[in-house]
Design a protein around this motif. Structure first.
Motif, PDB file in Angstrom:
ATOM      1  N   GLU A  57     -17.503  -5.544 -13.352  1.00  0.00           N
ATOM      2  CA  GLU A  57     -17.509  -6.339 -12.261  1.00  0.00           C
ATOM      3  C   GLU A  57     -16.370  -5.466 -11.666  1.00  0.00           C
ATOM      4  O   GLU A  57     -15.522  -4.695 -11.800  1.00  0.00           O
ATOM      5  CB  GLU A  57     -17.285  -7.712 -13.115  1.00  0.00           C
ATOM      6  N   VAL A  58     -16.304  -6.107 -10.212  1.00  0.00           N
ATOM      7  CA  VAL A  58     -14.786  -5.674  -9.402  1.00  0.00           C
ATOM      8  C   VAL A  58     -13.944  -6.528  -9.256  1.00  0.00           C
ATOM      9  O   VAL A  58     -14.399  -7.737  -8.697  1.00  0.00           O
ATOM     10  CB  VAL A  58     -15.542  -5.533  -8.237  1.00  0.00           C
ATOM     11  N   PRO A  59     -13.297  -6.670  -9.957  1.00  0.00           N
ATOM     12  CA  PRO A  59     -11.884  -7.892  -9.722  1.00  0.00           C
ATOM     13  C   PRO A  59     -11.399  -8.887  -8.693  1.00  0.00           C
ATOM     14  O   PRO A  59     -10.363  -8.423  -9.111  1.00  0.00           O
ATOM     15  CB  PRO A  59     -11.023  -7.688 -10.991  1.00  0.00           C
ATOM     16  N   ASP A  60     -11.533  -7.754  -7.579  1.00  0.00           N
ATOM     17  CA  ASP A  60     -10.436  -8.308  -6.050  1.00  0.00           C
ATOM     18  C   ASP A  60     -11.518  -9.143  -5.760  1.00  0.00           C
ATOM     19  O   ASP A  60     -12.347  -9.802  -5.642  1.00  0.00           O
ATOM     20  CB  ASP A  60     -10.650  -7.081  -5.096  1.00  0.00           C
ATOM     21  N   PRO A  61      -9.987 -10.161  -5.180  1.00  0.00           N
ATOM     22  CA  PRO A  61     -10.268 -11.800  -5.457  1.00  0.00           C
ATOM     23  C   PRO A  61     -10.770 -11.594  -3.078  1.00  0.00           C
ATOM     24  O   PRO A  61     -11.832 -12.669  -3.117  1.00  0.00           O
ATOM     25  CB  PRO A  61      -9.329 -12.050  -4.892  1.00  0.00           C
ATOM     26  N   PHE A  62     -10.089 -11.071  -3.004  1.00  0.00           N
ATOM     27  CA  PHE A  62     -10.909 -10.961  -1.247  1.00  0.00           C
ATOM     28  C   PHE A  62     -12.017 -10.226  -1.069  1.00  0.00           C
ATOM     29  O   PHE A  62     -12.617 -10.752  -0.149  1.00  0.00           O
ATOM     30  CB  PHE A  62      -9.585  -9.900  -0.415  1.00  0.00           C
ATOM     31  N   ASN A  63     -12.146  -9.208  -1.182  1.00  0.00           N
ATOM     32  CA  ASN A  63     -13.311  -8.232  -1.281  1.00  0.00           C
ATOM     33  C   ASN A  63     -14.051  -7.460  -2.334  1.00  0.00           C
ATOM     34  O   ASN A  63     -13.728  -6.353  -2.848  1.00  0.00           O
ATOM     35  CB  ASN A  63     -13.558  -7.212  -0.676  1.00  0.00           C
ATOM     36  N   PRO A  64     -14.892  -8.484  -3.378  1.00  0.00           N
ATOM     37  CA  PRO A  64     -15.312  -7.998  -4.236  1.00  0.00           C
ATOM     38  C   PRO A  64     -16.151  -7.100  -3.894  1.00  0.00           C
ATOM     39  O   PRO A  64     -16.962  -6.183  -5.548  1.00  0.00           O
ATOM     40  CB  PRO A  64     -16.589  -9.869  -5.046  1.00  0.00           C
ATOM     41  N   PHE A  65     -17.588  -6.092  -3.329  1.00  0.00           N
ATOM     42  CA  PHE A  65     -17.705  -5.490  -2.891  1.00  0.00           C
ATOM     43  C   PHE A  65     -17.334  -4.367  -3.045  1.00  0.00           C
ATOM     44  O   PHE A  65     -17.670  -3.336  -3.164  1.00  0.00           O
ATOM     45  CB  PHE A  65     -18.799  -5.675  -2.436  1.00  0.00           C
ATOM     46  N   ASN A  66     -16.314  -4.138  -2.722  1.00  0.00           N
ATOM     47  CA  ASN A  66     -15.324  -2.514  -1.739  1.00  0.00           C
ATOM     48  C   ASN A  66     -13.796  -3.080  -2.190  1.00  0.00           C
ATOM     49  O   ASN A  66     -13.474  -2.794  -1.434  1.00  0.00           O
ATOM     50  CB  ASN A  66     -15.930  -2.418  -0.937  1.00  0.00           C
ATOM     51  N   PRO A  67     -13.075  -2.188  -3.325  1.00  0.00           N
ATOM     52  CA  PRO A  67     -11.619  -2.243  -3.380  1.00  0.00           C
ATOM     53  C   PRO A  67     -10.669  -1.204  -2.936  1.00  0.00           C
ATOM     54  O   PRO A  67      -9.704  -2.190  -1.904  1.00  0.00           O
ATOM     55  CB  PRO A  67     -11.483  -2.016  -5.044  1.00  0.00           C
ATOM     56  N   ARG A  68     -11.855  -0.409  -1.777  1.00  0.00           N
ATOM     57  CA  ARG A  68     -10.855   0.737  -0.813  1.00  0.00           C
ATOM     58  C   ARG A  68     -11.397  -0.593   0.464  1.00  0.00           C
ATOM     59  O   ARG A  68      -9.786   0.541   0.885  1.00  0.00           O
ATOM     60  CB  ARG A  68     -12.106   1.600  -1.312  1.00  0.00           C
TER      61      ARG A  68
END
Length: 533
Positions: A57-68
Motif C-alpha cells: 500500500e502507498v500511505p500518502d494521504p493526498f496522492n495515493p498513486f505516486n508519492p513522488r
C-alpha cells in the motif's frame, strides 16, 4: 554586485497556465520578456519511476498513486481560517506539472453571466480565436458535438474508449439528461507520428515521463529557451512590487535562492501570473505609504471574491464487468465527459460536469486500501478494473467575504461555502447516485471535496468594465497602474462548472497580442534591467 543590464519589455511573474503561454507568445512576437519563477524545472525523468506497487500500500494521504508526485506540492504558505486547502507547486510550470489536462472552452452563456453568475466584460467571440490558437499549439483531444454549452474546438483525435467506457457511454446515451456524454477534451498527444505520443498509463495527474501531456517546461520552453529576446530566471521568490508616486510600477523585488541574494528587476511592463491566491498576496504585500491597502487595490477588491468549484467524487462498481477478460488498454484514464443539469429546487437548476475515470493499474493500491484485508490482490485488481471514479464539478458562487488577506505579514485565506454553493453540493450529492445507477453501477462511496480541493482558484483580481467593480480592465491592465497587468485565474469574474485552464491560457494568448500592439506598448515605462544588491 550588479549583474549585466538586461533590456526587458515585459517581466512575467509565474510560468503556469498563463505565464508559460504568455512567455511563449511574446517571445514569438519579438517582444523581449523575462519570466520569474519560485522554482526550477521538473524534468520528465522525475516521473520515470512513478508506477504504483502491486504488493504494498502507498500511505500518502493526498496522492495515493505516486508519492513522488505528492512531494512536488509545497506546504501551503497561507494560513486557512475557514478550512480552505491551498494546493501549490513552486516549480516552473506550476500546477501543470501534475494536472489532468482537461481543456474546455467556456460557453457564450458562461461569459454573459448565465446561471446567475457575474457577466464578463469580454464575450466568447473575443476569446474564440485564442482558444483555437492554444488548442492547436498544445494539442487538445475531442469530438465536435455542436453542444452550445460545451463549445467545439480545434481538436486532435481522442483515444478510443475502453470496454468499461463503452459500457457507461452506451447506458448514458439512452438517457436524455446525460445524452451529451462525449469524449474528454485533454491536452494530451495522441497522434501516432509524434514521438511524445501518450504511453497510456492511465493517470495523467501522476506526472508524465513522456512529455505527452502539455506543460510549459517540456513543450514550449525548449522552443524559446535560447531566443535572444527571452530569459527564464528560476528559483527566484517575489517579495513585492515597487511603485512610484505617479502610479507607475518601477521594480519587482525578489530573492534569488540560488545566489542567496536580493534581486531587483525592472521592466517597461509587468504581468502577474502567479495564480489567484499568490497574485493577490503579492499585490497586498506591496503596500506602502502611497498605497496603504496594497497595489491595484484602490477599490478594496484585491483578494476578494475567491472562488473554487464545489465537487464530489463517486466511486462505483460495475458488476457486469467484474469477471470479464482482463483489460489491457487504459489510454489516459478519463475518456468520458458528461455535461448536464441537476435541479436545485422546483424552480431552478445548476449545470455540472462529470469527469469519468475507468479502473486501471494505477488505481489498484487505492482500491486495496479501501477493501477488506483478506481480499487477495487478483480479486482487488478485478474489482478495480470493473470500477469507475466520477468527479462531479459544479459552478462556484462569488462572495466578497471569501478572500485572501495580508495583515502584519500574516497571509490568510477566509473561505466558506455560500448558500448557493451548498445548494449546488446538495444537488450534486443527489445527482451522482442517479448517474451511477443509470450506468448499471453499484455505488461504493461518495467523497465531497472541501473548499480548495478542485484547485480551480479564481476571482481575487477580477476584470470589469468599470474601476469601481474590478481590479483590471478587459485588456487585463490594472485600473490603478498603467504598466501593470494581471493574467491568471484571479481575473475571472465567474467560475462555471468547467475546468478553467484552457480559458486562462486563451486569456494569456489574447494579452500577448495586446501587449505587442500599439495600444499595449503605450503602457511602457522605463527600460528594464536586473541587478543584485
Amino acid at each position: 554586485m550588479r549583474s549585466p543590464a538586461v533590456d526587458v519589455d515585459v517581466c512575467i511573474v509565474g510560468t503556469g497556465a498563463a505565464g508559460g503561454m504568455l512567455a511563449y507568445r511574446l517571445a514569438k512576437l519579438g517582444i523581449s520578456a523575462l519570466s520569474v519563477d519560485a522554482g526550477d524545472v521538473v524534468p520528465n525523468s522525475y516521473f520515470d519511476t512513478h508506477e504504483a506497487s502491486n504488493t504494498q500500500e502507498v500511505p500518502d494521504p493526498f496522492n495515493p498513486f505516486n508519492p513522488r508526485a505528492s512531494a512536488l506540492f509545497a506546504e501551503a504558505p497561507v494560513s486557512p481560517v475557514d478550512g480552505f486547502t491551498q494546493h501549490q507547486i513552486l516549480k516552473v510550470g506550476g500546477l501543470q506539472n501534475l494536472w489532468g489536462g482537461v481543456s474546455l472552452r467556456f460557453s457564450a452563456h458562461d461569459f454573459s453571466g448565465g446561471h446567475g453568475a457575474r457577466a464578463w466584460p469580454i464575450g466568447y467571440d473575443d476569446l474564440a480565436p485564442h482558444y483555437a490558437a492554444v488548442e492547436e499549439l498544445i494539442g487538445v483531444t475531442g469530438l465536435k458535438e455542436a453542444n452550445p454549452e460545451l463549445p467545439d474546438g480545434s481538436f486532435i483525435e481522442p483515444f478510443p474508449p475502453t470496454r468499461l467506457d463503452r459500457h457507461i457511454q452506451g447506458k448514458l446515451t439512452r438517457e436524455p439528461r446525460w445524452s451529451g456524454i462525449t469524449a474528454n477534451r485533454k491536452a494530451v498527444e495522441t497522434r501516432r507520428a509524434k514521438p511524445n505520443r501518450c504511453r497510456q498509463c492511465g493517470m495523467c495527474q501522476n506526472g508524465c515521463p513522456s512529455d505527452s501531456i502539455y506543460k510549459f517546461s517540456s513543450r514550449l520552453l525548449p522552443e524559446i529557451a535560447n531566443a535572444s529576446n527571452y530569459r527564464l530566471q528560476p528559483n527566484t521568490t517575489v517579495r513585492s512590487l515597487a511603485c512610484g508616486r505617479d502610479g507607475t510600477i518601477t521594480a519587482l523585488r525578489c530573492f534569488d535562492k540560488t545566489r542567496q541574494a536580493e534581486v531587483t528587476i525592472t521592466a517597461r511592463r509587468y504581468v502577474l501570473c502567479a495564480g489567484a491566491i499568490e497574485t493577490a498576496i503579492i499585490l497586498l504585500g506591496s503596500a506602502g505609504a502611497e498605497y496603504p491597502r496594497g497595489l491595484a487595490n484602490g477599490n478594496g477588491l484585491v483578494g476578494r471574491h475567491l472562488m473554487d468549484n464545489p465537487n464530489i467524487v463517486f466511486v462505483a462498481l460495475h458488476p457486469g464487468l467484474l469477471f470479464s477478460a482482463r483489460e489491457t488498454y487504459f489510454g489516459y484514464g478519463n475518456h468520458l465527459l458528461v455535461p448536464a443539469k441537476a435541479p436545485i429546487d422546483p424552480e431552478s437548476s445548476t449545470r455540472y460536469l462529470a469527469d469519468i475515470y475507468h479502473g486501471n493499474p494505477q488505481l489498484v493500491p487505492l482500491f486495496r486500501r479501501n477493501l477488506p484485508k483478506f481480499i487477495p490482490f487478483r480479486l482487488a485488481e478485478r474489482i478495480t478494473f470493473a470500477s469507475s471514479l466520477t468527479l462531479l464539478f459544479g459552478p462556484a458562487d462569488s462572495h466578497a467575504d471569501n478572500r485572501v488577506e495580508v495583515r502584519g505579514g500574516q497571509k490568510r485565506i477566509f473561505y466558506s461555502w455560500t448558500k448557493r454553493d451548498r445548494a449546488v453540493i446538495e444537488a450534486l450529492a443527489a445527482e451522482g447516485p442517479q448517474l451511477v445507477r443509470a450506468t448499471g453501477g453499484m455505488l461504493l462511496g461518495a467523497y465531497p471535496g472541501g473548499p480548495g480541493d478542485s484547485i480551480h482558484y479564481a476571482g481575487t483580481c477580477r476584470m470589469s468594465s468599470a474601476p469601481a467593480d474590478g481590479v483590471v480592465d478587459s485588456n487585463l491592465r490594472s485600473f490603478d497602474h498603467r504598466n501593470l497587468f494581471i493574467c491568471d485565474g484571479s481575473v475571472m469574474p465567474s467560475l462555471p462548472e468547467k475546468h478553467s485552464a484552457l480559458t486562462i491560457m486563451a486569456l494569456a494568448s489574447r494579452l500577448a497580442t495586446y501587449l505587442a500592439s500599439p495600444a499595449g506598448r503605450a503602457a511602457e515605462a522605463t527600460a528594464g534591467h536586473v541587478q543584485c544588491n
